[in-house]
Design a protein around this motif. Sequence first.
Motif, PDB file in Angstrom:
ATOM      1  N   UNK A   1       0.837  -1.161  -0.041  1.00 13.57           N
ATOM      2  CA  UNK A   1       0.045  -0.045  -0.161  1.00 13.57           C
ATOM      3  C   UNK A   1       0.775   1.258  -0.020  1.00 13.57           C
ATOM      4  N   UNK A   2       2.115   1.242  -0.677  1.00 14.25           N
ATOM      5  CA  UNK A   2       3.052   2.496  -0.733  1.00 14.25           C
ATOM      6  C   UNK A   2       2.106   3.634  -1.154  1.00 14.25           C
ATOM      7  N   UNK A   3       2.082   4.606  -0.580  1.00 13.70           N
ATOM      8  CA  UNK A   3       1.248   5.883  -1.134  1.00 13.70           C
ATOM      9  C   UNK A   3       2.332   7.032  -1.215  1.00 13.70           C
ATOM     10  N   UNK A   4       1.817   8.249  -1.885  1.00 10.68           N
ATOM     11  CA  UNK A   4       2.626   9.389  -1.864  1.00 10.68           C
ATOM     12  C   UNK A   4       2.603  10.004  -0.617  1.00 10.68           C
ATOM     13  N   UNK A   5       3.912  10.499   0.011  1.00 11.04           N
ATOM     14  CA  UNK A   5       3.677  11.258   0.974  1.00 11.04           C
ATOM     15  C   UNK A   5       4.392  12.819   0.816  1.00 11.04           C
ATOM     16  N   UNK A   6       3.931  13.465   0.393  1.00  9.12           N
ATOM     17  CA  UNK A   6       4.196  15.151  -0.039  1.00  9.12           C
ATOM     18  C   UNK A   6       4.872  15.714   0.904  1.00  9.12           C
ATOM     19  N   UNK A   7       4.870  15.295   2.110  1.00 10.95           N
ATOM     20  CA  UNK A   7       5.617  16.143   3.275  1.00 10.95           C
ATOM     21  C   UNK A   7       6.550  15.096   3.771  1.00 10.95           C
ATOM     22  N   UNK A   8       6.990  14.044   3.260  1.00  7.64           N
ATOM     23  CA  UNK A   8       7.833  13.201   3.769  1.00  7.64           C
ATOM     24  C   UNK A   8       9.320  13.707   4.276  1.00  7.64           C
ATOM     25  N   UNK A   9       9.353  13.323   5.660  1.00  9.48           N
ATOM     26  CA  UNK A   9      10.828  13.882   6.312  1.00  9.48           C
ATOM     27  C   UNK A   9      11.690  12.805   6.235  1.00  9.48           C
ATOM     28  N   UNK A  10      13.134  13.328   6.362  1.00  8.49           N
ATOM     29  CA  UNK A  10      14.073  12.566   6.201  1.00  8.49           C
ATOM     30  C   UNK A  10      14.914  12.526   7.679  1.00  8.49           C
TER      31      UNK A  10
END
Length: 404
Positions: free
Chosen positions: A392-401
């Motif tokens: 279910x991998x989805x887009x994460x526009x605000x993904x942090x590293x």
Amino acid sequence: MRDSTGTGLILGIESSCDETAAAVVRGGSEALSNVVASQMSLHANYGGVVPELASREHLRNIVLVMREAMSQAGVGFDDLDAIAVTEGPGLAGALLVGITYAKALSYGLGKPLIGVNHLEGHIHAVLMEARQRAISQGSQALTPMELPLLALVVSGGHTHLYLARQSGEAAWSYRNVGRTVDDAAGEAYDKVAKLLGLGYPGGPWIDALAVRGNPRAVSFHFGQIKPRPHREGVSFPNKKAPAASTGPSFDFSFSGIKTAVLRYVETHQMRERIEVRRAALAADATLKPGSEAVVGLCDAETLDLIASFQHAVVGNLLRQTFAAAETFGARGVVVSGGVAANRELRRRFQSEADRRGLPVAFPSLELSTDNAAMIAAAAWPKFVAGDFAAEDLGATPQLRLGQV
Ligand code: KG4
Ligand code: ZN
């Protein structure tokens, strides 16, 4: 953990912003292909990326780009070991095109899927080339530079400082020790270029014209940013741990200098000259940033303003990066992202690093801006560790590293 002695062929896919890209990379270091379809000319008409247009273009390009990457690499789908895709940060609709496609490919081929943070990709663009150089010099070292590294990721959407380390062959970890509190550095370049009637994206225009002006003609200042509280348990090898409210801040702010340039333009009655330049550039799309014709469209005062703006921005990036490197005991510095293509930035970072006896590495110009080779390279340690994405991998526009 996986056996890393296989062919390790990873197909990387990147669609987080305005570049549709695919690449095949072997063992995290050897790019067999690196194909990028840029939408830059499309968005240039609007002076910035239009999200809906970006998604539509990714949809149009993705199959062709991916086929081209496979064909240039000279490999078949059966040869691939995994599919890697950017999961964020970026534009939601744009990310989804790459993710949906990568998921379908992974499912159809029965190959594992790996989700990659775009910012981690930028860091690995540098590491991948450094590893390739080390291999060509006969080195077997897992990591081409001593760790930890201080990484500056500086692009149109990001200005981040990370302390990066690796345990064993896999598992890189990152700590975000600095970031912009408002505009990204590349965004400031783009906005100032637009304000001065230059083309989009602004970085290459300012880069090319800055060498024609006096960088000390206008003095721009960066104010102190209030320090963020540091996490407990963080070590500061070269310094005492800074107190939350008084310690150094490695954050950035670029909205002030943008406003200062605007104020300068207004107080120096530059509007009319800007409109003449804007119209001339709009009338001839073949004009290139560094050409004599473009220089001829800029008076001395404009060239001085451009040179001073760049000098101040690069100086700020340099001061914050090396101060953080010193505070956190970094053994090397890497700079990546679109703004890392800047010539003054490379020259000044190199000379500061030499002065401090610290190694510094940049990506080739090809890998400075968005590409998929960096995504496939960042996926390699995850592949070795068996760190695969869920269905279910989805887009994460605000993904942090990493951790803050
Ligand atoms: O990494 P990138 O391709 O996309 C993002 O993730 O944002 O970076 C694009 C940014 C733009 O803001 C562009 O103006 C800037 O990188 N840029 C430059 C140069 N080339 C591209 N900035 C300064 N000097 C350059 N030579
Ligand atoms: Zn980027």
